[in-house]
Scaffold this motif. Sequence first.
Motif: not given
Lengths: 498, 498
Positions: A191, A195, A217, A221
């Motif tokens: 993650k 990110m 994910w 952003r």
Amino acid sequence: MFTDNTTAEIDEAVQQAWDAFTIYRNYSLAKRADFLRAIATELENCNDELFTITSAETNLPEARLRNEKARTIFQLNSYADACERGNWLDVKIDTANNERTPPKPDLRKTLTPLGPVVVFGASNFPFAYSTAGGDTASAFAAGCPVLVKAHPAHEKTSTFIANLIFSAAQKCGVPKGMFAHIYGKDFKVGKQLVMHPNIKAVGFTGSYIGGKQLVNWANERKEPIPVFAEMGSTNPVFLLQEKLNNDPEAIAKMFAASITLGVGQFCTKPGIFVGMEGDSLITFTTTLAAELKNTSVGLMLHKGIETAYQQNATNALQQQDVKNLLEFTNQNDNLENKLSPTPILSSTTAKAFLQNPILHKEVFGPYAIIVRCINEEEVLQVAKNLEGQLTSTIMATLTDLQNNENLIDCIKNCCGRIILNTVPTGVEVVEAMQHGGPFPASSDSRFGSVGADAIKRFARPIAYQNWDTTLLPDELKSENPLQIWRTVNNELTKAPIN
Amino acid sequence: MFTDNTTAEIDEAVQQAWDAFTIYRNYSLAKRADFLRAIATELENCNDELFTITSAETNLPEARLRNEKARTIFQLNSYADACERGNWLDVKIDTANNERTPPKPDLRKTLTPLGPVVVFGASNFPFAYSTAGGDTASAFAAGCPVLVKAHPAHEKTSTFIANLIFSAAQKCGVPKGMFAHIYGKDFKVGKQLVMHPNIKAVGFTGSYIGGKQLVNWANERKEPIPVFAEMGSTNPVFLLQEKLNNDPEAIAKMFAASITLGVGQFCTKPGIFVGMEGDSLITFTTTLAAELKNTSVGLMLHKGIETAYQQNATNALQQQDVKNLLEFTNQNDNLENKLSPTPILSSTTAKAFLQNPILHKEVFGPYAIIVRCINEEEVLQVAKNLEGQLTSTIMATLTDLQNNENLIDCIKNCCGRIILNTVPTGVEVVEAMQHGGPFPASSDSRFGSVGADAIKRFARPIAYQNWDTTLLPDELKSENPLQIWRTVNNELTKAPIN
């Protein structure tokens, strides 16, 4: 054995990747190709300890690993060649016209690399779709740094190959930071990588759940980024009538081998067979069941995959109107052989299949289901209701094809590769390959992960307007110093611009 | 005046689009091109009532509308030509080799259309980026049906042009359902369209909020679909020192015209100027302010846009360390002229700019801000911290360029088009154009919405393996009946395959 990298270490690796990007992005195509070839050479020259390590981690036999290593070397070299040919840049030039009112500007378009790429490799291809695999090779060719998250199921293999890449980078004088090898059993590591604002794209091969999480994910952003996730496929096979009538046994034998190849652990394993009820389908089914029963498959990659196989197959078999065509016994059910599964073949009606999404799901391993249709309309309905696939296969005579244009259009509509009268397993590494397909087979059907066109995933167009020709990237310079194909005022040519 | 279409009507339109798709997707490139040219002809032949209608709805003067109509016709014709040339299909063929172990299969890759496309047009281009604009033309060329949601600010114009498309479709015998015109002031109409399972892509030109909403809906679908949203840009201009010193007045005059062109209502309007403090920047600033003050701009498109302009400009001016360089008075502040705004020019420090995201936002209309840097490092920091842009412009001498390689790389990194020593307004319709850029300028930086490469947005690769050559799409047939460029075994050629 390997401990997860800390948050600070990951930040540092991404920063180094960004710093390396500012240099490497301006590397010539030839220098990028040299780097890929240097990795291929390291792989070629490495000792056989690699096979011992990987075999212990993945249960894959040495012969298979030798083949996969050769494939990985071929990929690196062929992507290097394609990178240098430069066609993937799709250079477009429209020259100025000062006579026109208003004057027409000089515009020149090429591709520019996106930036640092995170690669999550596949468990079933520890070489070819992992640390130095297709995603890494295509990102380097595009001009992007790569951060590989070591696959938890083969961390030692990944470490071994990462060291080969480090060595190649050093020999080529490639900036430190162009490659990083990250450990992370915890999902937080993945993650953090996805990110991170300085990560600009993601490559992934694995399960739907894993791939979709990365996509989510990436979309959360502040600046969403592209994720190229290959997430599985059931690779339907349509058995058209005349072809099936001609030789049901031979077809069954061919597919029994394809279903069990590599213990059914290929993303192109044929998992659904669609045909019309009748004697030929019965003969096909009986032969396929007998062939599968007599096939002794090897060990699965790891315990988690074997457990998932048993659970998913059991779940499918428990659905309404699903018949088990093979005795579902694990004759080797002792601790030593726990990972060696029994091939499973089931059968259901089109009606049951159409009503039950569970039956549409991939069962990773040597499992297949036969969908029996009572008429052509049911075959069409099944085709219309299939989710996106990497491949679809049609077994058909010329007459079958001519009589089923509508069906074939439907089948095309759901897949990235359409195959006639052969098996979907075996993914040739050539530019004409498409390995990818409509969602959920992959997260972006406009791109593929096998063949040199995979390079294009990690670059985007940029147009230079009214630029000084001496300061343009080589591929856009008027004299065409790279001697590449370019579209100049709508015409493909290698000629320089006067 | 126009009532929103009902849920049932929209479902029906999408169903008809899908039915039309099953026929039109197999249209030859020539037949698709004929359809585009027929729309161009309808537009060419339509009466001048169109200008009266559109002028009343958009406040755009007739001269501008005549130009935009010509541009729209040019787009349709040039996309038709590109469609027929077939290079956009990027055909790749790798021939079989039966001598190899295992045998190498025959693989042939082309592009296949995605399916029905929803188009949301732009308010500022009622012809060229609306009902029969670039998105519609490229979707038809790709083989996709189009459903246009009429722009609420010019529904009459949209209806008029929709009728031209219906007429062209009828004349060409194009299936009913290839085009639909949907009314929807309520956001639910747009949502229903984007969420419909038989819609496969979306084209949008407009605000960030609108575009991002469409992207979110598309990602929430069971099968996410691509959204090509062009969402605005501040189009930064970097004033390098030697160039600025040479002629600050001339540069200021050139950009004053660009800022106020079309009342600043272009997505490529230069909105941010970055330069180093000093006499030249002062001269540039003073001249620009004087020029803007003396420019009488026309009316804005509609009341909503004018209100947003005033609010956004006021908000920017109220930020810390922002100076207003022009008196912010609306001298025409009476009901008749309410839509005629005053150009606004502001100035701030790099420090304030870097700390305040509000100052990075687009102010749609004749507004610009000057960012004063105290050294080269500040210029670099501004470049590094800019969001994705459609364009960036560099005003520079050759020496400036040579001395600022790092800065130029940073600027490249944030934009789709990089311009040297001229203005960003004026988007040439050629293949070498890139109109699109990193997020948030557009939602997918790998594609652009101007020039025939826009066609590629609405198609995806499909590979045919081991296929019968007589049943392949024309572009893949061995004899190359379309005489298009193809990559055969890694070589570009028009030659047939033996």
